[in-house]
Each structure stands twice: as structure tokens, then as C-alpha cells.
Design a protein around this motif. Structure first.
Motif, mmCIF file in Angstrom:
data_model
loop_
_atom_site.group_PDB
_atom_site.id
_atom_site.type_symbol
_atom_site.label_atom_id
_atom_site.label_comp_id
_atom_site.label_asym_id
_atom_site.label_seq_id
_atom_site.Cartn_x
_atom_site.Cartn_y
_atom_site.Cartn_z
ATOM 1 N N LYS A 2 69.331 0.074 -17.284
ATOM 2 C CA LYS A 2 69.897 1.404 -17.092
ATOM 3 C C LYS A 2 70.478 1.894 -18.421
ATOM 4 C CE LYS A 2 70.975 0.933 -12.172
ATOM 5 N NZ LYS A 2 72.027 1.020 -11.129
ATOM 6 N N LEU A 3 70.759 3.186 -18.468
ATOM 7 C CA LEU A 3 71.200 3.779 -19.726
ATOM 8 C C LEU A 3 72.469 3.113 -20.250
ATOM 9 C CD1 LEU A 3 70.840 5.926 -21.893
ATOM 10 C CD2 LEU A 3 72.143 7.507 -20.471
ATOM 11 N N ASP A 4 73.443 2.872 -19.367
ATOM 12 C CA ASP A 4 74.679 2.224 -19.804
ATOM 13 C C ASP A 4 74.400 0.827 -20.336
ATOM 14 O OD1 ASP A 4 76.102 4.442 -19.089
ATOM 15 O OD2 ASP A 4 76.670 3.681 -17.109
ATOM 16 N N ASP A 5 73.442 0.124 -19.719
ATOM 17 C CA ASP A 5 73.101 -1.229 -20.180
ATOM 18 C C ASP A 5 72.443 -1.193 -21.544
ATOM 19 O OD1 ASP A 5 74.089 -2.242 -17.805
ATOM 20 O OD2 ASP A 5 72.144 -2.202 -16.795
ATOM 21 N N VAL A 6 71.697 -0.123 -21.842
ATOM 22 C CA VAL A 6 71.059 -0.017 -23.158
ATOM 23 C C VAL A 6 72.127 0.009 -24.250
ATOM 24 C CG1 VAL A 6 69.651 1.450 -24.636
ATOM 25 C CG2 VAL A 6 69.020 1.133 -22.250
ATOM 26 N N PHE A 7 73.209 0.753 -24.013
ATOM 27 C CA PHE A 7 74.292 0.801 -24.994
ATOM 28 C C PHE A 7 75.008 -0.540 -25.089
ATOM 29 C CE2 PHE A 7 73.744 5.344 -24.275
ATOM 30 C CZ PHE A 7 73.948 5.869 -25.538
ATOM 31 N N GLU A 8 75.232 -1.171 -23.950
ATOM 32 C CA GLU A 8 75.996 -2.413 -23.938
ATOM 33 C C GLU A 8 75.182 -3.606 -24.449
ATOM 34 O OE1 GLU A 8 77.393 -2.922 -19.986
ATOM 35 O OE2 GLU A 8 78.676 -1.136 -20.003
ATOM 36 N N ARG A 9 73.851 -3.564 -24.240
ATOM 37 C CA ARG A 9 73.015 -4.718 -24.571
ATOM 38 C C ARG A 9 72.038 -4.404 -25.700
ATOM 39 N NH1 ARG A 9 70.352 -6.241 -19.016
ATOM 40 N NH2 ARG A 9 69.258 -7.688 -20.410
#
Length: 319
Positions: free
Chosen positions: A127-134
Motif C-alpha cells: 500500500k502507499l503508506d507501506d511504500v514510504f515506510e519500506r
């Protein structure tokens, strides 16, 4: 005469021939030498010699660490299009200059293709938030895939970085609104907590003020009662009975009140009635009220006593 003309020409040709067999290779660079189109040797930095007119420098390989920036557009798991900027730092191994020069026509295109392949395989799982976090996980995946693919071509992948993540403009605006709403929510909670603390503190202060005010009034009345009691005792000692003493105290208080009102020049207060008989009438009314209240109290006690005796008698008959 002809010999004198040919000698300078021959000398110049010989010098050009000698100089064509000398070349310089710069630091952190390797030169590939071919003879009649066939690889012969790799020359490193410094002054180098080759056979004039036979050997040719086919190309030069940069041995410095280079960086290639790749912009990849892909879709996340929650169907948001996002652009990722991947920076790949790579270097040609000095021992594999031959493979780097002859096996790959365009190393930049090869690296770009692998970066596209890995990113478009990894990001759609997040997901988009995971792209930033990972983003570090994405960089590690790209680095691992590139190392496995490019080592056979003589390239080392030094570092892979995800330097920028750029979602669609509308998505960024929505994310900013969500962030602003969250901050406003937290601010509202702090404001409400501050207001609650103020209200509680104000209520406690008012309660303490009322308590102290009530205590002051009670102490004042207690002292007034004690003073009246002492005054009655003093008058009784000089032969004045309680009723006369009470009348004298009421009249005295009446005139003290009139005096206090008269001292205030700007006062609009009027005491009614203000005749001397007013004190006597007030005392008679008070005595009559006390007598009536005592009679009512005694009557209520007799009624309660009689009701209790009747209940006991009924309970005894029932048993």
C-alpha cells in the motif's frame, strides 16, 4: 636535390609514426587495445605504447563509481500511481574490464531494465503508506537483483537508494488534508483538556470560597449569640429579668442600626419602621413565634409518641 626534399618528409613521417604508437591512459580508466579488430590487451593508467598503424585503442572504460538515476512509475496495492526515483551506484571491476567492454552494448539501459522489473514487481504488493515506510526494502531488493545480474558483466553494484517517492498530485493533496485533520483533532483534544482543567479549577475555587464564606457567617453568628448571652447575663446580675434584658438589647441594636445608616451620607437605605415602638413590636413577635413553635413542637412529639405506642399495641395483638 630530390634526396634533400625526401629526407625531411621521411623524418616527419617517422616522427608521426612514433607518436602514433604512444598514448596516455588517465587515472581510474582502462583502455582496450585491438589489433586488426581483435582484442589484444587492456592498458591501465599511465604512458602506454602500441604498434603504430596496427594496434588501435578500441575504447576506454571508466573505473570510477558512477550513478544512474532511474524514474519508475508504477501502481501500489491500493491502486495509487506513484513515481519512484531509484539511484544506482555502480562500478566496473578492474579485473573484468574485458567483460564490461565486450559483453554489454549499453550498461545503462541494462541496469534501467532491471530496476523497472524489480520495482514493478515489489511496489504493487504494498500500500502507499507501506511504500514510504519500506523504501529500504525496495532498495535492497533492487540491489540484490542487480548484483546477481551485473556481476557476470564485470559490474559491481555499490549502493541502491530510493531517493524520491512522488504520488499523484490529488493523492498528495488528500494526504495533506488527512494530516491536517489529524493535527487539528489533537489540537482540539488539548484545547478541550485545557478548558476542562480551567473549569475544574474554577469550580474548586468557588467551592472553597463558599465554604470559607459559610464558615465566616457561622463564626459571626456564633460570636453574636455569645455576645447576646453575655449581655443578658450582665443585665440579670443587676436585677433585670430576661424579657427586659432582651427588650433593652433589641432597642439598643435598633438605634445602633439607625446610627450606622445616618453615617453613610450617600446611602439610599431606609429602615422601616424606624419608631422606638418598632423594636418592642419585633421583640413581642419574636417571643410569640418562639412560643408558638415550642407548642407545635411539643404537640408533634405527643403525636409521634402516641403513634409509636399504637403500632406496638397492634403488633402485640397480631402476634
Amino acid at each position: 636535390m630530390i634526396n634533400f626534399v625526401l629526407i625531411p618528409i621521411f623524418a616527419i613521417f617517422l616522427l608521426l609514426l612514433i607518436f602514433s604508437g604512444i598514448f596516455v591512459v588517465r587515472q581510474q580508466t582502462s583502455a582496450v587495445v585491438e589489433r586488426f579488430g581483435k582484442f589484444t590487451s587492456i592498458r591501465n593508467s599511465g604512458l602506454q605504447l602500441k604498434v603504430p598503424l596496427i594496434d588501435q585503442v578500441a575504447g576506454r572504460i571508466n573505473l570510477k563509481v558512477q550513478q544512474l538515476d532511474v524514474l519508475v512509475e508504477t501502481k501500489t496495492k491500493d491502486n495509487v500511481f506513484v513515481k519512484l526515483k531509484i539511484s544506482v551506484q555502480f562500478q566496473v571491476r578492474k579485473d573484468n574490464v574485458y567483460d564490461a567492454f565486450y559483453k554489454l552494448e549499453s550498461p545503462h539501459d541494462q541496469i534501467t531494465a532491471y530496476v523497472f522489473d524489480v520495482v514493478r514487481a515489489e511496489v504493487p504488493k504494498m500500500k502507499l503508506d507501506d511504500v514510504f515506510e519500506r523504501k529500504d526494502d525496495i532498495a535492497i531488493a533492487v540491489n540484490r537483483e542487480l548484483n546477481e545480474a551485473m556481476q557476470s558483466y564485470g559490474y559491481d553494484i555499490i549502493k541502491t537508494l530510493v531517493t524520491d517517492i512522488d504520488p499523484d498530485v490529488q493523492v498528495k493533496a488528500a494526504m495533506n488534508r488527512i494530516n491536517a485533520a489529524e493535527r487539528e483533532k489533537v489540537a482540539a483534544e488539548y484545547d478541550a483538556e485545557a478548558d476542562r482543567i480551567k473549569i475544574v479549577a474554577k469550580a474548586r475555587a468557588e467551592a472553597e470560597s463558599k465554604r470559607l464564606q459559610g464558615q465566616g457567617i457561622a463564626d459571626q453568628r456564633r460570636e453574636i449569640a455569645r455576645g447576646l448571652e453575655e449581655s443578658v447575663d450582665v443585665l440579670n446580675n443587676v436585677g433585670i429579668n430576661s424579657q427586659e434584658a432582651s427588650a433593652l438589647i433589641v432597642v439598643t441594636q435598633h438605634y445602633d442600626t439607625l446610627q450606622a445608616i445616618g453615617e453613610e451620607t450617600n446611602s439610599n437605605l431606609i429602615l422601616l419602621p424606624n419608631s422606638p415602638q418598632a423594636g418592642s413590636e419585633m421583640l413581642n413577635n419574636m417571643v410569640a413565634s418562639f412560643t408558638a413553635s415550642n407548642q407545635i413542637g411539643e404537640a408533634m412529639k405527643e403525636q409521634n409518641k402516641k403513634r409509636i405506642e399504637d403500632q406496638k399495641r397492634n403488633n402485640k395483638n397480631d402476634s
